[in-house]
Write an enzyme that holds these catalytic residues in place. Structure first.
Site, PDB file in Angstrom:
ATOM      1  N   ASN A 150     -41.279 -97.999 -41.293  1.00  0.00           N
ATOM      2  CA  ASN A 150     -41.207 -97.204 -39.745  1.00  0.00           C
ATOM      3  C   ASN A 150     -41.464 -98.351 -38.549  1.00  0.00           C
ATOM      4  OD1 ASN A 150     -43.760 -97.347 -40.535  1.00  0.00           O
ATOM      5  ND2 ASN A 150     -44.267 -95.470 -39.661  1.00  0.00           N
ATOM      6  N   GLU A 247     -53.705 -97.124 -45.346  1.00  0.00           N
ATOM      7  CA  GLU A 247     -53.198 -96.552 -44.096  1.00  0.00           C
ATOM      8  C   GLU A 247     -51.929 -95.559 -44.572  1.00  0.00           C
ATOM      9  OE1 GLU A 247     -54.460 -96.270 -41.347  1.00  0.00           O
ATOM     10  OE2 GLU A 247     -55.890 -97.946 -41.069  1.00  0.00           O
ATOM     11  N   CYS A 281     -46.312 -92.238 -38.903  1.00  0.00           N
ATOM     12  CA  CYS A 281     -47.373 -91.490 -40.029  1.00  0.00           C
ATOM     13  C   CYS A 281     -48.325 -90.451 -39.050  1.00  0.00           C
ATOM     14  CB  CYS A 281     -48.289 -92.520 -40.498  1.00  0.00           C
ATOM     15  SG  CYS A 281     -48.968 -93.686 -39.295  1.00  0.00           S
ATOM     16  N   GLU A 455     -57.725 -99.831 -39.037  1.00  0.00           N
ATOM     17  CA  GLU A 455     -57.065-100.969 -38.566  1.00  0.00           C
ATOM     18  C   GLU A 455     -57.403-101.065 -37.117  1.00  0.00           C
ATOM     19  OE1 GLU A 455     -53.065-100.495 -40.153  1.00  0.00           O
ATOM     20  OE2 GLU A 455     -53.457-102.528 -41.155  1.00  0.00           O
TER      21      GLU A 455
END
Ligand code: NDP
Length: 481
Positions: A150, A247, A281, A455
C-alpha cells in the site's frame, strides 16, 4: 522513469531472468506496465553478501557523513516528487492527488529526519565512585526490510532511513504487487553518495522474504504486512534470536461522541476509511457513533461520500482510485457479501464498478454489531462499518474487544473525556479530533496482535541499534583469595 532492472544490488541495477517473472499491473486498467523477475538464490546471496561487506565501512563513517547522504537523498526525492509519484500511482493505483503529498514526500521526511539525527547518536557516561562506565550505541549489522503493497516508497524509506542512520546496511524486499518504487529509493541513495551495498532491493514473493529472514547474516527483520505473516516472520526471527519490528494490521476504533464537530467527524471517518481506497493499516474501520449524533452523522457521511470523484488515478481531480489488485478487490467484495448476509444495513456503495480496472464504490454499512464478521476482521478495502453506542464505558470496552491494537481515535469537544478515552484504548497510535496523520517525528506501531516495535521518531533508533556497556576499572583489582 522506470527502474531498468528487477533488483538493485551492490550499488547497481541487477537482472537475472532465471527468476520467476512477475508482471506489474496498473490496477486502473489491468495493463501490464512492467515485468520484473523474482530473485534467484544467486541474487539473494549477492544482496546479502554486498550488504554484509558494506556494513563495517558504512558504520565507520562519522554520523554526520551518513546523515549528509540521507539528507541529500531526501532533497533528490523532493526534486523528483512528480516523477516518483507518477510511478507510485502506476504501481499501486492510488490517485496522483494522494501520491504527490503522501508517498515520496514522506520517504523524504524520513530520510531528512534520520539524516538529521545520525550525528547525535551516542551513549551515556555513568560515574561509579572512582570507576566509571559508558555505553556505546552500535549498529545491529545487516537489516532486512519486507514491505506491504500500500505504501511502497514510504515503507522502503521508513525502514531504510533509521537503519542506515544507525550504521546498518539493508536488504529490502518489496511486495510482489508493487516492486518498482523501492528500486528508485535505492537508485537515489547511490546518487546521493551511499556506498555500494548499503541499501539493496530484491524482488520476490514470500519465499524470498523467508530466505532473507532465515539467513544467519541477517541481524534484524522489519516487516510491514498482515498479522498472519507477522506471526510467521516473528517466529522465524526468534528462532535465531534476531531483532524484529512487526508493523501489522488493525481493526481500529474511531469513536464519535454527540458533542463532536459534525463536519470534522465526517471528514475523520472518510479519511480513516476511504483514503488509498481503504488500504491503510491504521484505518479506523469500526466507527462508533453515539446515538444523539447518529442520524446527522449518517446523513452528512452519505452526502459527502456521494461526492467522491472516482476515476483514473493519473487524473489530479480523482480522489478515489482502484484497489491494488483483482485479489484484494475479490476479498473486499466477499466481506461486503458477508455484511449483507449477517444483517448490516448498506447505506452507500457496495458494488464493483462496471469499467475496466479494480474499482469498487466506497461502501458504508450502518447498524453494524460487534459480532459481525465485518466488525471483527480487517478487510483492507473501502468498507466503513458504523456501530451505535450510548455510554463512554460501553464504547471503550467494545473498542478494546479485539486482538489487534494498531490505532484509534476519539472525536469530542470535551477534552477531559478525549484524554480519558484515548488513555483507555489499547492501541499504539491514537488521535484526538484527527485521523491517520503519521508524521516522522512521532512513533508509529501497534499493540497486541498489531505488532511489536515502533517506526519513526527517535524511538526507531532503539530498534536499529543496540547498547554496548563498558565498565572502566580505575583501581587495582581485589579478589577473595
Ligand atoms: P502480507 O502479510 O501478505 O505480505 C507482507 C510482505 O511479507 C510481502 O512482501 C510478502 O511477500 C511478505 N511475506 C509473505 N510471507 C512471508 C514469509 N513467510 N516470510 C517473509 N516474508 C513474507 O501483507 P500485504 O502485502 O497483503 O499487506 C497488507 C497488510 O499489511 C494488511 O494487513 C495491513 O494492515 C498491513 N499493513 C500494516 C502497516 C503498518 O504499518 N502497521 C502498514 C501497511 C500495511 P509477497 O506478498 O510479495 O508474497
Amino acid at each position: 522513469m522506470q527502474p531498468t532492472a528487477s533488483h538493485f544490488v551492490n550499488g547497481a541495477y541487477l537482472e537475472d531472468t532465471a527468476g520467476t517473472p512477475m508482471p506489474v499491473i496498473f490496477p486502473a486498467t489491468g495493463a501490464e506496465i512492467a515485468r520484473v523477475h523474482a530473485a534467484t538464490p544467486a541474487v539473494v546471496e549477492a544482496a546479502l553478501a554486498s550488504a554484509r561487506s558494506a556494513q563495517v565501512e558504512w558504520a565507520a563513517l562519522m554520523g554526520v557523513e551518513r546523515g549528509r547522504i540521507l539528507r541529500r537523498a531526501a532533497d533528490i526525492i523532493r526534486e523528483r516528487n512528480r516523477e516518483l509519484s507518477e510511478l507510485e500511482t502506476l504501481d499501486t493505483g492510488k490517485p496522483i492527488q494522494e501520491t504527490l503529498v503522501a508517498d515520496a514526500t514522506s520517504a523524504a521526511d524520513a530520510l531528512e529526519y534520520f539524516g538529521g539525527i545520525a550525528a547525535s547518536l551516542g551513549g551515556e557516561h555513568m560515574q561509579l565512585g572512582g570507576d566509571w562506565a559508558y555505553t556505546m550505541r552500535v549498529p545491529l549489522g545487516v537489516c532486512v526490510g519486507i514491505g506491504a503493497w500500500n505504501y511502497p516508497t514510504q515503507i522502503a524509506a521508513w525502514k531504510g532511513a533509521p537503519a542506515l542512520a544507525c550504521g546498518n546496511t539493508m536488504v529490502f524486499k518489496p511486495s510482489e504487487q508493487t516492486p518498482l518504487c523501492a528500486l528508485k529509493v535505492a537508485e537515489i541513495l547511490v546518487e546521493a553518495g551511499a556506498p555500494a551495498g548499503v541499501y539493496n532491493v530484491i524482488q520476490g514473493a514470500g519465499e524470498v522474504g523467508r530466505a532473507l529472514v532465515e539467513d544467519p547474516r541477517t541481524a534484524k527483520v522489519s516487516l510491514t504486512g498482515s498479522a498472519g505473516t507477522g506471526k510467521k516472520v516473528y517466529a522465524a526471527a526468534a528462532a535465531q534470536m534476531k531483532h524484529a519490528t512487526m508493523e501489522l494490521g488493525g481493526k481500529s476504533p474511531l469513536i464519535i461522541f454527540d458533542d463532536a464537530d459534525l463536519e470534522s467527524a465526517v471528514s475523520g471517518a472518510i479519511n480513516a476509511n476511504f483514503y488509498a481506497s481503504g488500504q491503510v493499516c491504521s484505518n479506523g474501520t469500526r466507527v462508533f457513533v453515539q446515538s444523539g449524533i447518529k442520524d446527522a452523522f449518517l446523513t452528512r457521511l452519505t452526502e459527502r461520500t456521494a461526492q467522491a470523484i472516482i476515476g483514473d488515478p493519473r487524473d489530479e481531480a480523482t480522489n478515489f482510485g482502484p484497489m491494488v489488485s483483482e485479489d484484494q478487490l475479490a476479498i473486499t467484495c466477499s466481506y461486503i457479501e458477508k455484511g449483507l448476509s449477517e444483517g448490516a444495513r448498506l447505506i452507500h456503495g457496495g458494488k464493483r464498478l462496471d469499467r475496466p480496472g479494480c474499482y469498487i464504490e466506497p461502501t458504508i454499512f450502518a447498524d453494524v454489531t460487534d459480532d459481525m464478521t465485518i466488525a471483527r476482521e480487517e478487510i483492507f478495502g473501502p468498507v466503513m462499518c458504523v456501530l451505535d453506542f450510548e455510554t463512554e464505558n460501553d464504547v471503550v470496552s467494545r473498542a478494546n474487544a479485539t486482538d489487534l491494537g494498531l490505532s484509534g481515535a476519539v472525536f469530542t469537544a470535551d477534552l477531559t473525556r478525549a484524554h480519558r478515552v484515548v488513555h483507555a484504548i489499547d492501541a499504539g497510535s491514537l488521535w484526538i479530533n484527527q485521523y491517520n496523520l503519521t508524521p516522522v517525528e512521532v512513533p508509529f506501531g501497534g499493540m497486541k496482535g498489531s505488532g511489536i516495535g515502533r517506526e519513526n521518531s527517535r524511538t526507531a533508533v532503539e530498534h536499529y541499534s543496540q547498547l554496548k556497556t563498558v565498565y572502566v576499572g580505575m583501581s587495582p583489582v581485589e579478589a577473595a583469595f
